[in-house]
Design a protein around this motif. Structure first.
Motif, PDB file in Angstrom:
ATOM      1  N   ALA A   1      71.436  62.394  37.899  1.00  0.00           N
ATOM      2  CA  ALA A   1      70.419  61.438  37.464  1.00  0.00           C
ATOM      3  C   ALA A   1      70.400  61.329  35.949  1.00  0.00           C
ATOM      4  O   ALA A   1      70.286  60.226  35.389  1.00  0.00           O
ATOM      5  N   PHE A   2      70.520  62.468  35.272  1.00  0.00           N
ATOM      6  CA  PHE A   2      70.547  62.452  33.813  1.00  0.00           C
ATOM      7  C   PHE A   2      71.760  61.666  33.325  1.00  0.00           C
ATOM      8  O   PHE A   2      71.655  60.824  32.427  1.00  0.00           O
TER       9      PHE A   2
ATOM     10  N   MET B   1      69.659  69.948  44.761  1.00  0.00           N
ATOM     11  CA  MET B   1      68.730  69.534  43.721  1.00  0.00           C
ATOM     12  C   MET B   1      69.368  69.647  42.337  1.00  0.00           C
ATOM     13  O   MET B   1      69.183  68.768  41.478  1.00  0.00           O
ATOM     14  N   ALA B   2      70.104  70.722  42.108  1.00  0.00           N
ATOM     15  CA  ALA B   2      70.762  70.897  40.810  1.00  0.00           C
ATOM     16  C   ALA B   2      71.732  69.749  40.545  1.00  0.00           C
ATOM     17  O   ALA B   2      71.750  69.166  39.449  1.00  0.00           O
TER      18      ALA B   2
ATOM     19  N   LYS C   1      69.781  66.392  39.903  1.00  0.00           N
ATOM     20  CA  LYS C   1      69.166  66.285  38.578  1.00  0.00           C
ATOM     21  C   LYS C   1      70.213  66.016  37.495  1.00  0.00           C
ATOM     22  O   LYS C   1      69.987  65.215  36.581  1.00  0.00           O
TER      23      LYS C   1
ATOM     24  N   SER D   1      68.443  73.745  36.494  1.00  0.00           N
ATOM     25  CA  SER D   1      67.876  73.620  37.839  1.00  0.00           C
ATOM     26  C   SER D   1      68.344  74.761  38.737  1.00  0.00           C
ATOM     27  O   SER D   1      67.551  75.369  39.463  1.00  0.00           O
TER      28      SER D   1
ATOM     29  N   CYS E   1      71.459  70.300  32.416  1.00  0.00           N
ATOM     30  CA  CYS E   1      70.327  69.961  33.287  1.00  0.00           C
ATOM     31  C   CYS E   1      70.530  70.560  34.679  1.00  0.00           C
ATOM     32  O   CYS E   1      69.618  71.172  35.251  1.00  0.00           O
ATOM     33  N   ALA E   2      71.747  70.404  35.206  1.00  0.00           N
ATOM     34  CA  ALA E   2      72.057  70.970  36.525  1.00  0.00           C
ATOM     35  C   ALA E   2      72.018  72.492  36.483  1.00  0.00           C
ATOM     36  O   ALA E   2      71.524  73.139  37.415  1.00  0.00           O
TER      37      ALA E   2
ATOM     38  N   GLU F   1      66.451  76.088  42.328  1.00  0.00           N
ATOM     39  CA  GLU F   1      66.147  74.838  43.033  1.00  0.00           C
ATOM     40  C   GLU F   1      67.225  74.435  44.043  1.00  0.00           C
ATOM     41  O   GLU F   1      67.068  73.445  44.742  1.00  0.00           O
TER      42      GLU F   1
END
Length: 284
Positions: A231-232, A224-225, A228, A215, A211-212, A220
């Protein structure tokens, strides 16, 4: 059948192969072998005329005595796996052979200590000193031409590359890509300590890293990477984050990470009380 020997017998075996007329590949392990280790062996066999594996559970690299006591030991199963791979020699030294009584010397890491800071260095005090100590002693015994190490332990790989250069070992260090289960979970000896459900939950570590990475590839940015990916991971049931960070692939710095082409996403997390680490290169 694979032949298991101590360091004295290894020296006799090694004398058959003059440095200039042979190519010896070396894979150091702590046993509890899995397909990731065997992939290292396979890479070594493709490039070298002889392949040597060591099995030694190194007490110096454990900062948690419970972790050391719970580390899986399964020599007979390991020998059977290595025999199928056609390994020439398995070096199984005693603690006294690696660390003779009253020998408390350690390798001087001053010139590359920065590589061992942050990430695992912060969370496992003394770990890299223990790794450097044991690998340097094993290299002195084995005298290989190539050293094969997995990229799952990315920071360790960089530290050992620096040690080999500084100590002037005449060999090449080969970093081998991480091998994974179909779920994406990085193969690790510690996976044996997980239940089937635990292994499913642990696969979220790889998903968070991906996910990172996605991103970052979409431009991003670092914050932000990381956000994200974290958060996942934090949304995943049964997974407790220890750290989730992006570092420079060469310097291991989390403060000066450079361009995205130099980024590696790192994670350490706990599942069912088992500590797991993993990473992905943003540009692999």
């Amino acid at each position: 059948m694979v032949k298991s020997i101590n360091s004295r017998d290894y020296n006799k075996w090694r004398s058959q192969f003059p440095q200039e007329n042979s190519s010896i590949g070396f894979v150091p392990t702590m046993g509890a072998l899995h397909q990731g280790h065997l992939y290292l062996v396979q890479q070594a066999k493709r490039q070298c005329s002889q392949v040597v594996i060591s099995i030694f559970v190194n007490p110096r690299q454990f900062n948690d005595t419970n972790d050391l006591e719970n580390y899986p030991v399964q020599l007979e199963e390991d020998f059977a796996l290595l025999s199928k791979e056609g390994v020439d020699i398995v070096l199984v030294p005693s603690i006294q052979e690696i660390y003779p009584p009253n020998d408390t010397t350690s390798v001087d890491m001053t010139s590359y200590a920065h590589l061992a800071q942050g990430l695992e260095g912060d969370h496992r005090p003394g770990h890299f000193q223990g790794v450097v100590d044991v690998v340097s002693r094993l290299l002195t015994i084995v005298k290989p031409h190539k050293l094969y190490l997995g990229k799952k332990d990315y920071q360790q790989l960089n530290v050992l590359k620096a040690m080999v250069k500084k100590e002037k070992f005449a060999l090449d260090v080969i970093g081998v890509p991480t091998q994974r289960a179909s779920s994406g979970l990085a193969l690790s000896s510690r996976n044996a300590l997980l239940s089937e459900e635990g292994r499913v939950r642990a696969s979220n570590i790889y998903e968070a890293l991906q996910c990172a990475k996605a991103s970052a590839l979409h431009g991003e940015g670092l914050d932000m990477a990381c956000a994200k990916g974290k958060a996942f991971l934090q949304a995943a049931e049964g997974v407790t984050e220890e750290y989730f960070l992006i570092a420079n692939r060469h310097t291991m710095s989390i403060n000066e990470v450079g361009n995205p082409e130099e980024w590696v996403v790192f994670c350490a997390a706990h599942v069912e009380g088992v500590r797991l680490i993993d990473n992905v290169e943003v540009f692999d």
